[in-house]
Write a protein that holds these residues in place. Sequence first.
Motif, PDB file in Angstrom:
ATOM      1  N   VAL A  23       2.908  12.658  -2.887  1.00 53.62           N
ATOM      2  CA  VAL A  23       3.164  11.258  -3.239  1.00 53.62           C
ATOM      3  C   VAL A  23       2.499  10.300  -2.253  1.00 53.62           C
ATOM      4  CG1 VAL A  23       4.967   9.528  -3.656  1.00 53.62           C
ATOM      5  CG2 VAL A  23       5.408  11.932  -4.210  1.00 53.62           C
ATOM      6  N   ALA A  24       1.894   9.255  -2.788  1.00 55.23           N
ATOM      7  CA  ALA A  24       1.380   8.163  -1.956  1.00 55.23           C
ATOM      8  C   ALA A  24       2.245   6.938  -2.185  1.00 55.23           C
ATOM      9  CB  ALA A  24      -0.072   7.849  -2.302  1.00 55.23           C
ATOM     10  N   ASP A  25       2.766   6.371  -1.108  1.00 55.12           N
ATOM     11  CA  ASP A  25       3.518   5.114  -1.179  1.00 55.12           C
ATOM     12  C   ASP A  25       2.630   4.021  -0.618  1.00 55.12           C
ATOM     13  OD1 ASP A  25       5.480   3.204  -1.395  1.00 55.12           O
ATOM     14  OD2 ASP A  25       6.482   3.773   0.468  1.00 55.12           O
ATOM     15  N   ILE A  26       2.129   3.186  -1.507  1.00 54.67           N
ATOM     16  CA  ILE A  26       1.169   2.150  -1.125  1.00 54.67           C
ATOM     17  C   ILE A  26       1.913   0.859  -0.784  1.00 54.67           C
ATOM     18  CG2 ILE A  26      -0.859   0.831  -1.865  1.00 54.67           C
ATOM     19  CD1 ILE A  26      -1.285   3.900  -1.583  1.00 54.67           C
ATOM     20  N   GLY A  27       1.647   0.323   0.400  1.00 56.93           N
ATOM     21  CA  GLY A  27       2.403  -0.825   0.880  1.00 56.93           C
ATOM     22  C   GLY A  27       3.774  -0.363   1.300  1.00 56.93           C
ATOM     23  N   SER A  28       3.798   0.678   2.143  1.00 56.39           N
ATOM     24  CA  SER A  28       5.045   1.408   2.433  1.00 56.39           C
ATOM     25  C   SER A  28       5.999   0.663   3.358  1.00 56.39           C
ATOM     26  CB  SER A  28       4.715   2.760   3.061  1.00 56.39           C
ATOM     27  OG  SER A  28       4.139   2.570   4.339  1.00 56.39           O
ATOM     28  N   GLY A  49       0.828   4.305   3.031  1.00 55.73           N
ATOM     29  CA  GLY A  49      -0.300   3.403   3.242  1.00 55.73           C
ATOM     30  C   GLY A  49       0.163   1.988   3.518  1.00 55.73           C
ATOM     31  N   GLU A  50      -0.426   1.360   4.518  1.00 54.52           N
ATOM     32  CA  GLU A  50      -0.044  -0.014   4.877  1.00 54.52           C
ATOM     33  C   GLU A  50      -1.268  -0.761   5.378  1.00 54.52           C
ATOM     34  OE1 GLU A  50       1.490  -3.243   4.955  1.00 54.52           O
ATOM     35  OE2 GLU A  50       2.976  -1.735   4.424  1.00 54.52           O
ATOM     36  N   LEU A  51      -1.384  -1.995   4.925  1.00 54.12           N
ATOM     37  CA  LEU A  51      -2.543  -2.816   5.286  1.00 54.12           C
ATOM     38  C   LEU A  51      -2.374  -3.520   6.623  1.00 54.12           C
ATOM     39  CD1 LEU A  51      -5.261  -4.217   4.570  1.00 54.12           C
ATOM     40  CD2 LEU A  51      -3.939  -5.897   3.265  1.00 54.12           C
ATOM     41  N   ASN A  52      -1.183  -4.024   6.884  1.00 59.25           N
ATOM     42  CA  ASN A  52      -0.961  -4.869   8.065  1.00 59.25           C
ATOM     43  C   ASN A  52      -0.503  -4.060   9.276  1.00 59.25           C
ATOM     44  OD1 ASN A  52      -1.565  -7.348   6.651  1.00 59.25           O
ATOM     45  ND2 ASN A  52       0.386  -7.059   5.588  1.00 59.25           N
ATOM     46  N   GLU A  53      -0.944  -4.491  10.441  1.00 63.29           N
ATOM     47  CA  GLU A  53      -0.716  -3.740  11.681  1.00 63.29           C
ATOM     48  C   GLU A  53       0.764  -3.551  12.000  1.00 63.29           C
ATOM     49  OE1 GLU A  53      -1.592  -1.584  15.105  1.00 63.29           O
ATOM     50  OE2 GLU A  53      -2.890  -2.163  13.434  1.00 63.29           O
ATOM     51  N   GLY A  54       1.587  -4.610  11.868  1.00 63.29           N
ATOM     52  CA  GLY A  54       3.003  -4.516  12.208  1.00 63.29           C
ATOM     53  C   GLY A  54       3.730  -3.454  11.398  1.00 63.29           C
ATOM     54  N   PRO A  55       3.690  -3.554  10.063  1.00 61.66           N
ATOM     55  CA  PRO A  55       4.331  -2.533   9.234  1.00 61.66           C
ATOM     56  C   PRO A  55       3.717  -1.145   9.422  1.00 61.66           C
ATOM     57  CG  PRO A  55       3.948  -4.518   7.955  1.00 61.66           C
ATOM     58  CD  PRO A  55       3.235  -4.706   9.256  1.00 61.66           C
ATOM     59  N   TYR A  56       2.408  -1.093   9.677  1.00 58.99           N
ATOM     60  CA  TYR A  56       1.755   0.203   9.915  1.00 58.99           C
ATOM     61  C   TYR A  56       2.352   0.884  11.150  1.00 58.99           C
ATOM     62  CZ  TYR A  56      -1.873   3.408  11.608  1.00 58.99           C
ATOM     63  OH  TYR A  56      -2.543   4.502  12.109  1.00 58.99           O
ATOM     64  N   ARG A  75      -1.309   5.941   7.028  1.00 61.21           N
ATOM     65  CA  ARG A  75      -2.699   5.484   7.045  1.00 61.21           C
ATOM     66  C   ARG A  75      -2.772   3.963   6.891  1.00 61.21           C
ATOM     67  NH1 ARG A  75      -5.123  10.125   2.922  1.00 61.21           N
ATOM     68  NH2 ARG A  75      -4.230  11.921   4.077  1.00 61.21           N
ATOM     69  N   LYS A  76      -3.697   3.382   7.606  1.00 61.93           N
ATOM     70  CA  LYS A  76      -3.899   1.933   7.528  1.00 61.93           C
ATOM     71  C   LYS A  76      -5.097   1.648   6.635  1.00 61.93           C
ATOM     72  CE  LYS A  76      -4.346  -2.206  10.345  1.00 61.93           C
ATOM     73  NZ  LYS A  76      -4.646  -2.741  11.673  1.00 61.93           N
ATOM     74  N   ALA A  81      -7.288   2.570  -1.046  1.00 62.69           N
ATOM     75  CA  ALA A  81      -8.333   3.036  -0.122  1.00 62.69           C
ATOM     76  C   ALA A  81      -7.810   4.108   0.828  1.00 62.69           C
ATOM     77  CB  ALA A  81      -8.894   1.854   0.676  1.00 62.69           C
ATOM     78  N   VAL A  82      -6.494   4.184   0.992  1.00 58.24           N
ATOM     79  CA  VAL A  82      -5.912   5.149   1.948  1.00 58.24           C
ATOM     80  C   VAL A  82      -5.834   6.570   1.391  1.00 58.24           C
ATOM     81  CG1 VAL A  82      -4.578   3.357   3.114  1.00 58.24           C
ATOM     82  CG2 VAL A  82      -3.522   4.659   1.240  1.00 58.24           C
ATOM     83  N   ILE A  83      -6.113   6.743   0.096  1.00 58.74           N
ATOM     84  CA  ILE A  83      -6.049   8.103  -0.469  1.00 58.74           C
ATOM     85  C   ILE A  83      -7.428   8.531  -0.960  1.00 58.74           C
ATOM     86  CG2 ILE A  83      -3.622   7.896  -1.125  1.00 58.74           C
ATOM     87  CD1 ILE A  83      -4.522   7.514  -4.039  1.00 58.74           C
ATOM     88  N   ASN A  84      -7.605   9.848  -1.058  1.00 55.75           N
ATOM     89  CA  ASN A  84      -8.831  10.424  -1.608  1.00 55.75           C
ATOM     90  C   ASN A  84      -8.556  10.920  -3.019  1.00 55.75           C
ATOM     91  OD1 ASN A  84     -10.355  10.169   0.864  1.00 55.75           O
ATOM     92  ND2 ASN A  84      -9.112  11.850   1.653  1.00 55.75           N
TER      93      ASN A  84
END
Length: 248
Positions: A23-28, A49-56, A75-76, A81-84
């Motif tokens: 499972v991928a949780d995007i914006g976790s 997967g998380e875009l922002n540094e704080g939540p990452y 993954r940031k 983009a965080v998954i293949n």
Amino acid sequence: MTFVTISKRLETIARYCPKGARVADIGSDHALLASYLLVEDIASFVIAGELNEGPYQAALKQIHTLQIRDRASVRKGDGLAVINPGEVEVVCIAGMGGQLIASILENGKEKLTGVKRLILQPNVGEELVRHWFLENEWQLVSETILEEDGILYEILVAERGDANAPYAQTDRTLEELVRIGPFLWQEKPPQLHTKWQHEREKWTKVRTQLERSDKPEAKERLKQIESEIEWIDGVLACLHMDKQSFKK
């Protein structure tokens, strides 16, 4: 034994994850859903997967507390983009607007290779997600609406298949069902009535404000809003009738 406490909203999302899936949780955010899926032995592997540094950083910290952290990857990156391609079977995206969720799916379509299920929880704009399903051959297979802490949430689950199949009803048009939700319309839970009652109240306030305006464009907008309120009244009337029938 590690325990992870999550909200009713996230727990409902977790119930839609097939046992043993990757499972991928995007914006976790803080990776609570990803952690829960591992601790409860629902997922075999999770990507948070998380875009922002704080939540990452918060997600990294959360996953590090787990004894089974070797089955997780934080993954940031932006969206899918965080998954293949082929790396996961389930993608969860929760707590964003429907427009953003649809955009993430559209921009990362090539990453959905091998993905069998999408579990999405838009905060607003659910119809935009349903439109994306229709345009991209994803079949809506289940919907839930729930209330938690006074906020209504809709969870949409889709798998590859006949995107038009859920809309093969005759009492509402496709566009209406895209707005309401075909499964929600079939089941008519009380939370659906609450949602559209709130919508009616919102548009009634806008109408009151426009009635005070002397601008020419306000009159045209007023007509549109009257039409919207009339449509919502029709939806509420049907929901009320079904509720009364159920009581009898």
